[in-house]
Design an enzyme around this catalytic site. Sequence first.
Site, short mmCIF file in Angstrom:
data_model
loop_
_atom_site.label_atom_id
_atom_site.label_comp_id
_atom_site.label_asym_id
_atom_site.label_seq_id
_atom_site.Cartn_x
_atom_site.Cartn_y
_atom_site.Cartn_z
CG HIS A 181 5.52 7.79 13.53
ND1 HIS A 181 5.73 9.15 13.60
CD2 HIS A 181 4.21 7.61 13.82
CE1 HIS A 181 4.62 9.76 13.92
NE2 HIS A 181 3.67 8.86 14.05
CD GLU A 239 1.24 5.35 11.72
OE1 GLU A 239 0.30 6.16 11.92
OE2 GLU A 239 2.02 4.99 12.62
CG HIS A 240 2.30 10.31 9.69
ND1 HIS A 240 1.67 11.48 10.07
CD2 HIS A 240 2.51 9.62 10.83
CE1 HIS A 240 1.52 11.50 11.38
NE2 HIS A 240 2.03 10.37 11.87
CD GLU A 291 2.50 11.92 15.85
OE1 GLU A 291 2.38 10.83 16.43
OE2 GLU A 291 2.37 12.07 14.61
#
Length: 441
Positions: free
Chosen positions: A66, A69-70, A146
């Site tokens: 993840h 991905e950022h 997040e």
Amino acid sequence: MRRLLAACLVSLAPLAAMAQQVTHFTLENGMEVVVIEDRRAPVVTHMVWYRAGSADEEPGVSGVAHFLEHLLFKGTDTLAPGEFSATVARNGGSDNAFTSYDYTAYFQRIAADRLDLVMGMEADRMVNLRLDEADILTERDVIIEERNQRVENSPSALYREQKSALQYLNHRYGVPIIGWRHEMEALGLDDALAYYTRYYAPNNAILVVAGDADPGEVRALAEKHYGVIPANPDLPPRARPQEPPQLAERRMTFRDPRVSQPYVSRSYLAPERDSGAQERAAALTLLAQLLGGGQTAVLTQKLQFESQIAVQVGAWYSGMSLDSTTFDLVVVPAPGVTLAEAEAAMDDVLTGFLETGPDAAHLERIKSQLRAQEIYDRDDASSLARRYGAALTQGLTVADVQAWPDILQAVGAEDIMTAARDVLDRRQSVTGWLMAPEVTQ
């Protein structure tokens, strides 16, 4: 009228015969390409799916899939940080990405005549990502925040995270996609680049283009942008630690002072959808609908309307998984009903269902609803792109996706009962209670 039209349409032909125009081919470097034609609007959805998600991470670096991905929205050799999304927006489109246990996907929805543009940019960041320590520090703070918002601030999310870890003792599905906080805080540049170098390659990727697209033109553009990227000869086999046999029921109680509505949930280990053998998954899909899919479902009728023990119930099964998945139940008790009473009532209903089986008329209504929904879903090219991309990253094929609707329709009551007896076994379940702390005097 819409539902009547759908019912008439589906009575005329098997759904497999109504399959949308789909073209599937593979580039020389191993990249798969799927083109789904829908010429009703001059728009395309362009997606690149990598067969790599959080369950493919090495131990100790949870959340790196993840995190990467950022980071892919940072700069490349030719694009400044943020320029990718800015270029898409300037051309009237939108873009985003998402990470799951089994895949990471990047997409743009844009005018059909801009396909060349977005394909070129996506191919660029497949191999030319440029990161520095400043990128790591700022984006690591973003993903930790997040986690704060989505997990730490939600008792239900924390409960589900703990329950999943109890369900999967050995498989990486027991590790949260976003990562464990203490490991996220230690993620560094080398961790991100190691994952990027290992998995981001054309022979580990699937390109899906849906909308106003000609297969021949897509092939030419794919060869132009992606076909020149070398395959990764060191791509590792997709082997994960598997679960040992579960021989005893597991239970947990999660208490949090922020809980205002307690509930009981149970998950059973269940088989996933397998290529060429989707019948068990189809039976479990229908079982979930029979037990908890709407106002006429068995749990809803018995626990909400008849006994009024619950204010909400649910059952669901997600067969889209590379490895073993779960079949889940939840009961939210009515005021004055304890979690123990709610769980006992749920078990009574399950016992009765296993003895009597599904009502034939109820089963046919569910099949009709699923058949109609299949027709409605064809109106959304982006949804179709996601369906094919997710399937191919999780071991299914184009043929499997197209066969699925007719397989659902062919499932009989005995198939469902066989699947129910096999899966609804307390010895392979995790039962959890989410509740507030007990009040002490």
